[in-house]
Enzyme design. Structure first.
Site, PDB file in Angstrom:
ATOM      1  N   GLY A 269       0.808  -1.296  -0.044  1.00  0.00           N
ATOM      2  CA  GLY A 269      -0.140  -0.037  -0.050  1.00  0.00           C
ATOM      3  C   GLY A 269       0.780   1.364   0.107  1.00  0.00           C
TER       4      GLY A 269
ATOM      5  CD  GLU B 247       0.789  -9.296   1.783  1.00  0.00           C
ATOM      6  OE1 GLU B 247      -0.161  -8.592   1.303  1.00  0.00           O
ATOM      7  OE2 GLU B 247       0.800 -10.150   2.673  1.00  0.00           O
ATOM      8  N   PRO B 248       4.288  -5.167  -1.048  1.00  0.00           N
ATOM      9  CG  PRO B 248       6.516  -4.114  -1.453  1.00  0.00           C
ATOM     10  CD  PRO B 248       5.807  -5.255  -0.766  1.00  0.00           C
ATOM     11  N   GLY B 249       2.828  -3.767  -4.031  1.00  0.00           N
ATOM     12  CA  GLY B 249       2.891  -4.000  -5.582  1.00  0.00           C
ATOM     13  C   GLY B 249       3.167  -2.696  -6.149  1.00  0.00           C
TER      14      GLY B 249
ATOM     15  NE  ARG C 132      -3.833   1.693 -10.978  1.00  0.00           N
ATOM     16  CZ  ARG C 132      -3.414   2.925 -10.472  1.00  0.00           C
ATOM     17  NH1 ARG C 132      -3.144   3.880 -11.376  1.00  0.00           N
ATOM     18  NH2 ARG C 132      -3.458   3.503  -9.280  1.00  0.00           N
TER      19      ARG C 132
ATOM     20  CE1 TYR D 253      -8.482   0.404  -8.348  1.00  0.00           C
ATOM     21  CE2 TYR D 253      -7.012   2.327  -9.365  1.00  0.00           C
ATOM     22  CZ  TYR D 253      -7.318   0.764  -8.864  1.00  0.00           C
ATOM     23  OH  TYR D 253      -6.406   0.110  -9.218  1.00  0.00           O
TER      24      TYR D 253
ATOM     25  CB  CYS E 288     -18.661   1.444 -27.734  1.00  0.00           C
ATOM     26  SG  CYS E 288     -17.793   1.842 -29.271  1.00  0.00           S
ATOM     27  CD  GLU E 289     -19.432   0.207 -21.787  1.00  0.00           C
ATOM     28  OE1 GLU E 289     -20.212   1.128 -20.930  1.00  0.00           O
ATOM     29  OE2 GLU E 289     -20.176  -0.704 -22.157  1.00  0.00           O
TER      30      GLU E 289
ATOM     31  CE1 TYR F 294      -2.671  -4.523  -8.160  1.00  0.00           C
ATOM     32  CE2 TYR F 294      -1.475  -2.313  -7.637  1.00  0.00           C
ATOM     33  CZ  TYR F 294      -2.188  -3.566  -7.263  1.00  0.00           C
ATOM     34  OH  TYR F 294      -1.556  -3.886  -6.131  1.00  0.00           O
TER      35      TYR F 294
END
Ligand code: PLP
Length: 409
Positions: free
Chosen positions: A228, A269-271, A308, A312, A338-339, A366
């Site tokens: 995080g 546990e970093p991503g 992403r 969010y 097409c959104e 991500y």
């Protein structure tokens, strides 16, 4: 507070436009040097204590990146049998892999434990099953929900009272009862607060909750504080001051170990922290539309490749690599799906022309792992730059790839 420097394309001696022309547009590009630098920063910040990095590989599971991680002493955190398999293909032994499931079928947990991975047990029913299945023959960690709200936004907070993740710390009596009934070997306590946490304070707060909880478990070897750490998204952005965070947490951890009476290992546990800045999504502009309300820049990619911003509201800095000195203008940068498919709203960029190459920054985490084939679009190739060499580490998909699981051809 530590502030990010100006965000630029920073892979030395690499011409991204040439790579795009070689491998096709769009293209994911990763810089091994940045991954090494970020890993080193974290290792250095905790150099005084027994700390292990378990890369949350959901951020980016390209096998070349997993292999790079392994080569620099980083272990793995996985959330599915697929990630576990990829870790093993990349050369990890199962014992170097932690499985952190979220309400998965118990057969998945069994497969992971039987392969030799260690599991973060995330519910009372799973703990019951673990006890019935293994008694005290297999160790596990318990994922505690500390009921602390922290993180960049509500969608990426995972430790508040309403979160689905982990076993609430308020259920400690029940946890202890199940552990005692089956004599389960609990060797660690785990929690993951959420993403984009910049200060030490939330980490210290949850650490204190785990340290307090730890008093009830005499055989601990590990405290796992999850991932995080916040990265920089836009120029001047506040980021995690890793050296300060390392100092603060290390002090508190050492004090806890003394009180506990044994030297434990601290896991993270970093991503994002390890891979976000290392990645770029390169795209080409297809249409520049001067609408009375807005200028739109359409690109040959969309939320199918980088979800992403739409998922969010994340900010990705954008560079116009083809016209860096063009006159600044404001644009909405939009994808071809097409959104509603908006990468950036009212963003000032050097004048964008049809065919210009744009780079989305912070696309290493991500990005590709959350991509899809929505609108029957293929996924881009991935290229890793390491030790001055550009290597294709995933080929671009083809239409045949899209069709190969259909049975009514
Ligand atoms: N650990 C767990 C259990 C997670 O769910 C996540 C992200 O979802 C991470 C670690 C990594 O988070 P980040 O990429 O913000 O470091």
């Amino acid at each position: 507070m530590q502030v990010a420097e100006q965000n630029t394309f920073s892979i030395q001696n690499i011409d991204p436009v040439e790579l795009l022309n070689t491998y096709g547009s769009p293209l994911y590009l990763y810089d091994g040097g940045t991954i090494r630098r970020k890993t080193g920063e974290l290792q250095e910040a905790f150099a005084g204590i027994n700390m292990k990095i378990k890369y949350a590989c959901k951020a980016n599971t390209n096998l070349a990146i997993l292999r790079l991680m392994r080569s620099i002493g980083v272990e793995l955190d996985v959330v599915s049998p697929g990630e576990l398999e990829m870790g093993m293909i990349a050369g990890y032994t199962a014992s170097q892999i932690t499985f952190t499931p979220s309400g998965v079928p118990f057969e998945e947990v069994k497969a992971a434990v039987d392969a030799g991975a260690i599991v973060n047990v995330d519910s009372i029913p799973l703990l019951e099953w673990f006890g019935q299945t293994y008694g005290n023959t297999k160790p596990c960690l318990i994922r505690i929900k500390p009921n602390v709200a922290a993180g960049g936004n509500a969608k990426i907070m995972t430790a508040h009272a309403d979160s689905k993740f982990g076993i609430s710390v308020l259920l400690l009596d029940q946890i202890l009862e199940v552990v005692k009934r089956y004599d389960i070997k609990i060797i660690g306590l785990h929690q993951h607060t959420g993403s984009d946490i910049k200060d030490a304070e939330p980490f210290l707060k949850v650490a204190d909750i785990l340290f307090e909880t730890a008093k009830h478990f005499p055989d601990l070897e590990v405290i796992d504080l999850g991932g995080g750490f916040k990265v920089s998204y836009l120029p001047g952005d506040a980021v995690t001051d890793m050296a300060l965070l390392g100092k603060n947490i290390s002090e508190r951890f050492e004090k806890f170990c003394k009180e506990y009476g044994r030297e434990l290992q601290l896991w993270f546990e970093p991503g994002k922290f390890l891979v976000s800045e290392a990645g770029y999504l390169l795209v080409k502009t297809t249409v520049v539309k001067e609408d009375p309300a807005r200028n739109f820049v359409h690109v040959d990619s969309g939320l199918n490749h980088l979800i992403r911003p739409m998922m969010y509201g994340s900010y990705h800095h954008i560079l116009n690599l083809s016209n860096p000195n063009g006159e600044p203008k404001k644009y909405n940068v939009v994808g071809y799906i097409c959104e509603t498919d908006t990468f950036a709203t009212d963003r000032e960029l050097p004048e964008v022309r049809t065919g210009d190459v744009l780079a989305f920054l912070n696309a290493g985490a991500y990005g590709m792992t959350m991509s899809s084939n929505y609108n029957a679009r293929i996924r881009p190739a991935e290229v890793l730059i390491d030790n001055g060499e550009a290597k294709l580490v995933r080929r671009r998909e083809t239409l045949e790839d899209l069709l190969k699981t259909q049975t009514d051809l």
